[in-house]
Design an enzyme around this catalytic site. Structure first.
Site, short mmCIF file in Angstrom:
data_model
loop_
_atom_site.label_atom_id
_atom_site.label_comp_id
_atom_site.label_asym_id
_atom_site.label_seq_id
_atom_site.Cartn_x
_atom_site.Cartn_y
_atom_site.Cartn_z
N GLY A 18 2.51 46.11 -14.40
CA GLY A 18 3.38 47.16 -13.90
C GLY A 18 4.09 46.80 -12.61
CG ASP A 50 11.20 41.95 -19.86
OD1 ASP A 50 12.07 41.49 -19.09
OD2 ASP A 50 10.76 43.11 -19.78
CG HIS A 110 19.59 47.80 -14.48
ND1 HIS A 110 19.09 48.76 -15.33
CD2 HIS A 110 18.77 47.76 -13.42
CE1 HIS A 110 18.01 49.30 -14.78
NE2 HIS A 110 17.79 48.70 -13.62
CB SER A 150 5.02 45.08 -21.37
OG SER A 150 6.31 44.80 -20.90
CB SER A 191 7.85 40.85 -18.03
OG SER A 191 8.02 41.20 -19.37
CD GLU A 250 8.04 46.53 -23.73
OE1 GLU A 250 7.63 45.37 -23.91
OE2 GLU A 250 8.26 46.99 -22.60
P1 ADP Z 1 5.50 45.24 -16.62
O1 ADP Z 1 5.87 44.72 -17.97
O2 ADP Z 1 6.59 45.04 -15.62
O3 ADP Z 1 4.21 44.73 -16.10
P2 ADP Z 1 5.41 47.67 -18.15
O4 ADP Z 1 5.30 49.09 -17.77
O5 ADP Z 1 6.56 47.25 -18.99
O6 ADP Z 1 5.36 46.82 -16.79
O7 ADP Z 1 4.10 47.22 -18.92
C1 ADP Z 1 2.84 47.45 -18.36
C2 ADP Z 1 1.91 48.03 -19.41
O8 ADP Z 1 1.63 47.03 -20.42
C3 ADP Z 1 0.56 48.41 -18.85
O9 ADP Z 1 0.59 49.74 -18.33
C4 ADP Z 1 -0.33 48.30 -20.07
O10 ADP Z 1 -0.20 49.44 -20.89
C5 ADP Z 1 0.27 47.13 -20.82
N1 ADP Z 1 -0.39 45.87 -20.46
C6 ADP Z 1 0.22 44.75 -19.98
N2 ADP Z 1 -0.66 43.75 -19.79
C7 ADP Z 1 -1.86 44.22 -20.15
C8 ADP Z 1 -3.19 43.67 -20.17
N3 ADP Z 1 -3.45 42.43 -19.77
N4 ADP Z 1 -4.20 44.48 -20.61
C9 ADP Z 1 -3.94 45.73 -21.02
N5 ADP Z 1 -2.73 46.30 -21.03
C10 ADP Z 1 -1.69 45.58 -20.58
MG MG Z 2 7.45 45.43 -19.18
#
Ligand code: ADP
Ligand code: MG
Length: 367
Positions: A110, A160, A31, A116, A114, A148
């Protein structure tokens, strides 16, 4: 890059390119990115692959496992939430051609690791190569952050995407969000008989208390009250009280812990790391108030079972904790944490051994 197509004519546009980008875990400095502070993530060896194939009918088709989304160039704002991580990158890089995008990943989704940014950066690397965009790594990071923030609508501070692009094997990356500077810092736990264990609690309380956005707002409010552009610049907190004082105290103390952690790594003083991880967790729990019961139990039990230090990592309210564990204690720590979760009626956590891996790249193609 050029290649010969089927007719033997040299073409500058490659037919199909796979971009690969890693997940990440933040060692310390939580943070602080949006507060103009410093943090120290590593890229993981868990990665996302995005294979991009251009198509000439203006259709954009995104497939990940059993999920698929299809739309058209010019109407990418209609993408479903998960596909908007991909269409957001197309928009941010101003790609106006149709594409097929096939995604596969071993980054847990999730879990605070990361997935995402791994998705965005793998897609961006592939698009840059397929369409010969010539974007610098800096521009790719900025485009993925925009994807994002603006197109997915998720608040992200830029940590990230930076580590997903700039990570290096056996190194952590010190990122200073005030100056934008980056520095590789040697980080090789296995050479010191240690393992970095990620404990994925598999819970997410983010939706119920909207925590990340409200902490961001409070941090900015505290900075404003002190007449500063960013909270990490604060030294005298005496004008603050209550929640704003606690938020500011976390940010200022966390940045100091990042600096101490980096100094210890440079000095090869691994004994100093554990207490800094623990102090970071206590500050996130008590001052920034972004931990939760599952993360606290994971951290406390991991330490009781032999971890030299542990803390929550990522945004908080669930997600993952990290523990620095003597290699021979890893199984005992996992067993103790699982037992503690099951005893409380919670689901079993998942575990990953994190190795510092490299940042995004393009998969070599056979000639
Ligand atoms: P984190 O980045 O910590 O995993 P986030 O909430 O920032 O969590 O991102 C997760 C989201 O990114 C998922 O809910 C989905 O919408 C998307 N995502 C990430 N990787 C994939 C993947 N391999 N296939 C489909 N969607 C994905
Ligand atoms: Mg993320």
């Amino acid at each position: 890059m050029s290649e010969r197509n089927r007719t033997g004519v040299e073409s500058t546009r490659r037919t199909s390119v796979t971009g690969i980008a890693p997940g990440r875990v933040n060692l310390i400095g939580e943070h602080v990115d949006y507060n103009g502070g410093r943090c120290l993530p590593i890229a993981l060896t868990q990665v996302t692959h995005a294979t991009v194939t251009p198509r000439d009918d203006g259709v954009v088709r995104v497939v990940s496992g059993s999920r698929s989304w299809e739309g058209r160039v010019g109407r990418l704002d209609e993408a479903e939430q998960w596909a908007s991580y991909v269409t957001g990158v197309l928009l941010a890089l101003e790609v106006e051609d149709g594409v097929d995008v096939g995604i596969s990943s071993d980054v847990p989704i999730g879990a605070g690791l990361s997935s995402s940014a791994a998705l965005e950066c793998s897609v961006a690397f592939a698009l840059d190569e397929v369409f010969d965009l010539g974007r610098s790594h800096e521009e790719i990071v900025a485009a993925c952050v925009r994807a994002e923030q603006e197109y997915v609508g998720a608040p992200t501070g830029g940590l990230d995407q930076a580590i997903a692009v700039y990570g290096e094997a056996s190194q952590a990356l010190l990122i200073d969000f005030a100056s934008g500077s980056r520095e590789q810092v040697p980080f090789d736990p296995s050479a010191h008989g240690l393992a970095l264990l990620v404990i994925d609690t598999k819970v997410s309380h983010t939706l119920t208390d909207g925590g990340y956005g409200s902490r961001r707002d409070e941090a900015w409010e505290a900075a404003k009250a002190l007449g500063l552009s960013h909270l990490a610049l604060a030294s005298d907190l005496s004008d603050l009280s209550g929640a704003l004082l606690r938020r500011a105290r976390h940010v200022v103390s966390e940045v100091a812990r990042v600096d101490a952690f980096v100094q210890a790594l440079h000095a090869d003083d691994w004994e100093a790391l554990g207490p800094l991880l623990v102090a970071s967790h206590v500050s996130l729990r008590d001052d920034y108030e972004v931990s939760c019961e599952e993360l606290d139990v994971a951290v406390d039990v991991a330490r009781e079972a032999g971890a030299v230090g542990a803390r929550m990592t990522g945004g908080g309210f669930g997600g993952s904790a990290i523990a620095l564990v003597p290699t021979e204690r890893v199984e005992a720590v996992q067993a103790a944490v699982t037992t503690a979760f099951v005893a409380r009626g919670w689901g079993r956590p998942a575990y990953i051994l994190a190795e510092p891996g490299r940042g995004a790249w393009i998969e070599d193609q056979p000639d």
